[in-house]
Scaffold this motif. Structure first.
Motif: not given
Length: 375
Positions: A314-320, A325-327
């Motif tokens: 959920h943290l990753a999804a919120r900050l994406q 992050l994906a990079a």
């Protein structure tokens, strides 16, 4: 019987690609088609034998995102969220027994009977594969709507590990000063969480300029080159934190000499959190008096709980959309090229590598060359 491919570690430094049966899910479990299998530094230690003897043969990969193929009698994930075939899920790779002192009394991981790997000839949840068979009791969670699988996969098990560590060693407080030893996935995760928590300074030590720049993109406020002598590294850090030193030092280097330096760097009344030395077997000398006179706390952490995987997702999804992050996923490899992926991770040639079952052998892709792919 239908089969799928899997990367099998038969013995240290011997990888093979096997065709393994695709098994119906058991009651409470799930069968998922792998979308991304993260390549972790721990996989390198496991492959070389540095992490000890494993129950060979094993299917490698403990970081995975997959699409549900079939469910074993349940229509919710392990957080009670409705799921159905076609949904993307992310899972905790530790199959706990839920019937031991650690599980039920201490509420700690790993449990005495935990299964981190299963024999490759049996139904399996290793993620260097076409499919993962998630047994009953191995927690999986539906990705939030709109979540980018690359953003969730980018920090793999490193982000749950950091969340677990901060549970053990107290979370970062607003205004604290944090030093992170190492800018691999665990170190980058520590940078991200510390900065999001409001740390005043987040100082990263590493010797690879590219990784230090990535650390800056995730919130590092200062970098210190590993090429400098230890006394100069210490001076630069204390110039930034003040004479009391860092509130928290996070070991994410994975090399034994980092330990005595981390104890030395930790400030008065500070905390030293050991996260990266899981695969480095050996000893290092320290002065116990330093721990006493500085009143410091040293804590280790391993095996995140399911809640840490859930929180990391959920943290990753919120900050994406606000943090790149994906990079961080710089390279994708086919299942048959897992050895090349491990070698690239071992030599620091990637920020984050993943196994992509849709790739053909010997075709490695970077984000710039990757074709658009529906997730």
């Amino acid at each position: 019987m239908a089969t799928g491919r899997a990367t099998v570690l038969v013995e240290p430094n011997r990888l093979e690609t096997w065709d393994v049966p695709i098994i119906e899910p058991e009651h409470g479990g799930a069968l998922v088609r792998i979308v991304l299998g993260g390549v972790c530094g721990s996989d390198v230690h496991i492959t070389t034998g540095e992490a000890g003897v494993m129950p060979f043969p094993i299917i490698l990969g403990h970081e995975g995102i997959g699409r549900i193929e079939k469910l074993g009698g349940f229509d919710t994930d392990y957080a009670g969220v409705p799921v159905k075939p076609g949904d993307l899920v992310y899972w905790s790779p530790i199959a706990a027994c839920h019937r031991c002192h650690s599980c039920t009394i201490l509420d700690e991981t790993p449990c005495e009977n935990a299964r981190f790997f299963e024999d490759a000839s049996k139904p399996n949840w290793g993620s260097y594969a076409d499919f993962a068979w998630l047994p009953n009791g191995l927690a999986f969670f539906k990705l939030p709507d709109g979540a980018d699988p690359l953003a969730v996969a980018a920090l793999g098990c490193a982000l749950p590990t950091v969340l677990r560590g901060f549970d053990r060693c107290r979370p970062v407080r607003l205004g604290e000063t944090v030093v992170v030893q190492g800018a691999g996935p665990v170190g980058l995760s520590a940078v991200l969480v510390a900065r999001q928590a409001g740390a005043r300074e987040v100082i990263v030590i590493d010797g690879v300029e590219g990784k230090l720049e990535v650390a800056r993109s995730l919130g590092a406020t200062a970098i210190v080159s590993l090429a400098l002598p230890p006394e100069e590294r210490r001076r630069q850090i204390y110039d930034l934190t003040g004479p009391s030193g860092p509130s928290l030092v996070v070991e994410a280097a994975g090399v034994l000499p980092a330990f005595p330096e981390g104890v030395d760097l930790t400030g008065v009344h500070g905390r030293y959190l050991i996260l990266g030395l899981w695969g480095a077997i050996g000893t290092q000398p320290i002065s116990p008096r330093d721990m006493t006179t500085k009143n410091i706390t040293i804590a280790g952490a391993t095996f995140p709980k399911p809640k840490h995987y859930h929180g990391a997702m959920h943290l990753a999804a919120r900050l994406q959309d606000s943090v790149p992050l994906a990079a961080l996923v710089t390279h994708r490899y086919a299942i048959e090229d897992a050895g090349k992926a491990l070698d690239a991770v071992h030599h620091g040639a990637v920020i984050k590598a993943v196994i992509d079952p849709e790739l053909s052998p010997a075709l490695r892709m970077t984000p710039a060359s990757s074709p658009a792919r529906p997730m």
